[in-house]
Structures are given as structure tokens and as C-alpha cells.
Design a protein around this motif. Sequence first.
Motif, PDB file in Angstrom:
ATOM      1  N   PRO A 253       6.974   2.425  13.676  1.00  0.00           N
ATOM      2  CA  PRO A 253       8.022   1.072  13.452  1.00  0.00           C
ATOM      3  C   PRO A 253       9.612   1.556  12.598  1.00  0.00           C
ATOM      4  O   PRO A 253      10.194   1.247  12.946  1.00  0.00           O
ATOM      5  N   SER A 254       9.413   3.339  12.147  1.00  0.00           N
ATOM      6  CA  SER A 254       9.926   3.522  11.027  1.00  0.00           C
ATOM      7  C   SER A 254      11.880   4.460  11.953  1.00  0.00           C
ATOM      8  O   SER A 254      12.612   3.648  12.470  1.00  0.00           O
ATOM      9  N   LEU A 255      11.182   4.432  13.278  1.00  0.00           N
ATOM     10  CA  LEU A 255      12.249   5.137  13.894  1.00  0.00           C
ATOM     11  C   LEU A 255      12.924   4.409  14.950  1.00  0.00           C
ATOM     12  O   LEU A 255      13.659   4.130  14.971  1.00  0.00           O
ATOM     13  N   ASP A 256      11.835   3.079  15.111  1.00  0.00           N
ATOM     14  CA  ASP A 256      12.135   2.130  15.908  1.00  0.00           C
ATOM     15  C   ASP A 256      13.891   1.246  15.091  1.00  0.00           C
ATOM     16  O   ASP A 256      14.525   0.659  15.524  1.00  0.00           O
ATOM     17  N   ALA A 257      12.917   0.203  14.096  1.00  0.00           N
ATOM     18  CA  ALA A 257      13.978   0.548  13.086  1.00  0.00           C
ATOM     19  C   ALA A 257      15.231   0.593  13.143  1.00  0.00           C
ATOM     20  O   ALA A 257      16.730  -0.018  13.247  1.00  0.00           O
ATOM     21  N   SER A 258      15.142   2.145  13.178  1.00  0.00           N
ATOM     22  CA  SER A 258      16.533   2.723  12.564  1.00  0.00           C
ATOM     23  C   SER A 258      17.970   3.087  14.169  1.00  0.00           C
ATOM     24  O   SER A 258      18.601   2.478  14.443  1.00  0.00           O
ATOM     25  N   ARG A 259      16.685   3.171  15.291  1.00  0.00           N
ATOM     26  CA  ARG A 259      17.303   3.045  16.381  1.00  0.00           C
ATOM     27  C   ARG A 259      17.926   1.597  17.507  1.00  0.00           C
ATOM     28  O   ARG A 259      19.017   1.832  17.681  1.00  0.00           O
ATOM     29  N   CYS A 260      17.703   0.530  16.621  1.00  0.00           N
ATOM     30  CA  CYS A 260      17.588  -0.530  17.296  1.00  0.00           C
ATOM     31  C   CYS A 260      18.351  -1.200  16.219  1.00  0.00           C
ATOM     32  O   CYS A 260      18.653  -1.832  16.298  1.00  0.00           O
TER      33      CYS A 260
ATOM     34  N   ALA B  34       0.967  -1.133  -0.163  1.00  0.00           N
ATOM     35  CA  ALA B  34       0.201   0.325  -0.079  1.00  0.00           C
ATOM     36  C   ALA B  34       1.491   1.125  -0.088  1.00  0.00           C
ATOM     37  O   ALA B  34       0.596   2.166  -0.545  1.00  0.00           O
ATOM     38  N   GLY B  35       1.815   0.790   0.695  1.00  0.00           N
ATOM     39  CA  GLY B  35       3.001   2.458   0.679  1.00  0.00           C
ATOM     40  C   GLY B  35       4.130   1.942   0.573  1.00  0.00           C
ATOM     41  O   GLY B  35       4.101   0.738   1.579  1.00  0.00           O
ATOM     42  N   VAL B  36       5.313   2.971   0.993  1.00  0.00           N
ATOM     43  CA  VAL B  36       6.899   2.524   1.217  1.00  0.00           C
ATOM     44  C   VAL B  36       6.785   3.608   1.363  1.00  0.00           C
ATOM     45  O   VAL B  36       7.636   5.158   0.483  1.00  0.00           O
ATOM     46  N   GLY B  37       7.331   4.306   2.491  1.00  0.00           N
ATOM     47  CA  GLY B  37       8.373   5.178   2.593  1.00  0.00           C
ATOM     48  C   GLY B  37      10.080   5.561   3.253  1.00  0.00           C
ATOM     49  O   GLY B  37      10.415   3.711   3.451  1.00  0.00           O
ATOM     50  N   MET B  38      11.182   6.044   2.746  1.00  0.00           N
ATOM     51  CA  MET B  38      12.484   6.328   3.283  1.00  0.00           C
ATOM     52  C   MET B  38      12.686   7.211   3.995  1.00  0.00           C
ATOM     53  O   MET B  38      12.330   8.514   3.971  1.00  0.00           O
ATOM     54  N   THR B  39      13.466   6.850   4.931  1.00  0.00           N
ATOM     55  CA  THR B  39      13.326   8.361   6.665  1.00  0.00           C
ATOM     56  C   THR B  39      14.792   8.102   6.418  1.00  0.00           C
ATOM     57  O   THR B  39      15.736   7.080   6.756  1.00  0.00           O
ATOM     58  N   LEU B  40      15.667   9.380   6.637  1.00  0.00           N
ATOM     59  CA  LEU B  40      16.933   9.644   7.026  1.00  0.00           C
ATOM     60  C   LEU B  40      16.800   9.825   8.246  1.00  0.00           C
ATOM     61  O   LEU B  40      16.491  11.368   9.329  1.00  0.00           O
ATOM     62  N   MET B  41      17.691   9.362   9.329  1.00  0.00           N
ATOM     63  CA  MET B  41      18.111   9.992  10.977  1.00  0.00           C
ATOM     64  C   MET B  41      19.298   9.592  11.131  1.00  0.00           C
ATOM     65  O   MET B  41      20.354   8.733  10.211  1.00  0.00           O
ATOM     66  N   ASN B  42      20.010  10.010  11.963  1.00  0.00           N
ATOM     67  CA  ASN B  42      21.617   9.878  12.454  1.00  0.00           C
ATOM     68  C   ASN B  42      21.545   9.545  13.804  1.00  0.00           C
ATOM     69  O   ASN B  42      20.231   9.563  14.223  1.00  0.00           O
TER      70      ASN B  42
ATOM     71  N   GLY C 158      18.714   5.627   8.259  1.00  0.00           N
ATOM     72  CA  GLY C 158      17.833   5.770   8.473  1.00  0.00           C
ATOM     73  C   GLY C 158      16.791   3.925   8.141  1.00  0.00           C
ATOM     74  O   GLY C 158      17.048   3.167   9.161  1.00  0.00           O
ATOM     75  N   SER C 159      16.274   4.663   7.563  1.00  0.00           N
ATOM     76  CA  SER C 159      15.197   3.304   7.467  1.00  0.00           C
ATOM     77  C   SER C 159      14.324   2.671   6.118  1.00  0.00           C
ATOM     78  O   SER C 159      14.014   4.505   6.173  1.00  0.00           O
ATOM     79  N   LEU C 160      13.600   1.413   6.022  1.00  0.00           N
ATOM     80  CA  LEU C 160      12.688   2.065   4.597  1.00  0.00           C
ATOM     81  C   LEU C 160      11.773   1.244   5.498  1.00  0.00           C
ATOM     82  O   LEU C 160      11.428   0.138   6.428  1.00  0.00           O
ATOM     83  N   SER C 161      10.501   1.786   5.297  1.00  0.00           N
ATOM     84  CA  SER C 161       9.273   1.072   6.014  1.00  0.00           C
ATOM     85  C   SER C 161       8.296   0.506   4.610  1.00  0.00           C
ATOM     86  O   SER C 161       8.183   1.507   3.935  1.00  0.00           O
ATOM     87  N   MET C 162       7.498  -0.527   4.960  1.00  0.00           N
ATOM     88  CA  MET C 162       6.650  -1.120   3.933  1.00  0.00           C
ATOM     89  C   MET C 162       5.501  -0.836   4.425  1.00  0.00           C
ATOM     90  O   MET C 162       5.557  -2.458   5.880  1.00  0.00           O
ATOM     91  N   TYR C 163       4.090  -0.652   3.927  1.00  0.00           N
ATOM     92  CA  TYR C 163       2.660  -0.263   4.431  1.00  0.00           C
ATOM     93  C   TYR C 163       1.810  -1.567   3.859  1.00  0.00           C
ATOM     94  O   TYR C 163       2.156  -1.317   2.464  1.00  0.00           O
TER      95      TYR C 163
END
Length: 246
Positions: free
Chosen positions: A73-80, A36-44, A129-134
Motif C-alpha cells: 500500500p505505501s508504494l501504491d499510494a505514492s505511485r497512484c 498498531a503502527g505508522v510508517g512514512m516512506t520517501l519516494m520520488n 512519498g506516503s504515510l501508512s497506518m496499520y
Amino acid sequence: MTTTTQILAAIRARHRDGKPLTDQLCIDCAQSLRLAGVGMTLMNAAGHQAVVGTSGAVASRLEEIQFDLGEGPSLDASRCDRTVGSDDLGDELKDGVLLRWPAFAPAALAAGINAVTAVPLSVGGVRLGSLSMYRSAPGRFDVQQQTAAQAYGGAAVVVLLHLQDRTPSVDLTRDTLHPDLGAPVAHRAEIHQATGFLSVKASVGMTEALLLLRAHAFAADRSLLDVARDVLAGRLRIHPEESEDD
């Protein structure tokens, strides 16, 4: 079997339409895995920086919501630095018990999303960052889909580093980002500025100031960026006890 090399070749071939490579990768991932959707987040190391790629409006909104709420989930994936997700977000709300994402889960369900998988983007110990798949229907990825998800995560890392044209050991900062990455990060600078401004005006710490901004945005059903801009422009005053518009 989908490989990172195949993914990169496909998005390069389709890059002629002018879309940023980050968006093109998200679109390709959504189409390939029927998502249904995919998003890419930049984190450091400093935290969430920006949403730098999406397949469309649903993913864009859900990625922004996570930053606004400070959870998801996007934040958790990058943090962990590991893949996280939920095969049934509705199950997170059974019996009225909100487990991991008490604000994000209802927001995702309201947007028609029932499952999510977030893959961390990192290299050499550096978190990018992370790549989230909805997914609109509950259920877990099968083995082939899991492999493809990891391949898209690998391709996303290559795209970020290609755009940045830097070595993996160098942290990503907005002063030196590629334009496709720098513009979204620049918007986030306004939120940081508003947090500092509110911290001084309300005589609270930076963490509490950001929580006040987030609480007001959530209560008013507005984006955190819009609230931050109103605070900086003097159109909105927020107090620890209550919030009010002028």
C-alpha cells in the motif's frame, strides 16, 4: 476535529526528546488514532527512496518489507497519488486468491496487522512519498478517522518540506537531503550499487538483477539491504538459475 495545524503544534511541543520529527509525527498519529503502527516512506519519480519515519518496530518492518518485495500500500499510494488500503487483509487471502499484494498481505497478517490505510504525500504534482497506518483489527476508518488521516498526511508533507527547507517544486535527492532523511536514503544507495554489480556479473538487466536480489532476500528471510551488502562484499554470489552462499 484534528487539524494539520494542531498536529504540527503537538509534534513541535514533543520534539524535545531528540526523536526526528518524522518519527514523532508517526508516533503521534499512532497514539491519536490508536493504531498498531505508522510508517512514512520517501519516494520520488525514480521510485522508493527510504523509510524516513516510523512509530516502532512493526511499522518499520512492514515498510521495509514493501521495498524488499516491490509491492504494498505505501508504494501504491505514492505511485497512484491517492489513498489506498485494505479494511481486511485476511479477506485478500480468502479461497487462496491473492489479489493486490500476494506477498505483502501474508507478511502483514503474520505481523498481527489486519488492516492498512496509506495516504499519498505530494504537493504541486510532486510526489514525496506516503504515510501508512496499520491496524491490528479489521475494519474501516469512520469519517472522523478519515479526516484525521488526511490531516496527518498534510502534516507529514509540511514536515518533509520543513526538514528539506526547499520549495515544493524541487525534487528530493539524497545529495541535498536533511540528515534525518539523507541517512536512510544513503542505505538505499547500497542496494542500487548491488543491483548494478549483479546486473554486470550475471549478464542480466537492472530490473531482473533487482528481482534476483529480492527473491534471494525473500527466500532467505533476510532484509534486501543485508543481501545487497553481502553481494557488494563478495560474500554472496547470486545467479539467474539459482542462488548460493560462499
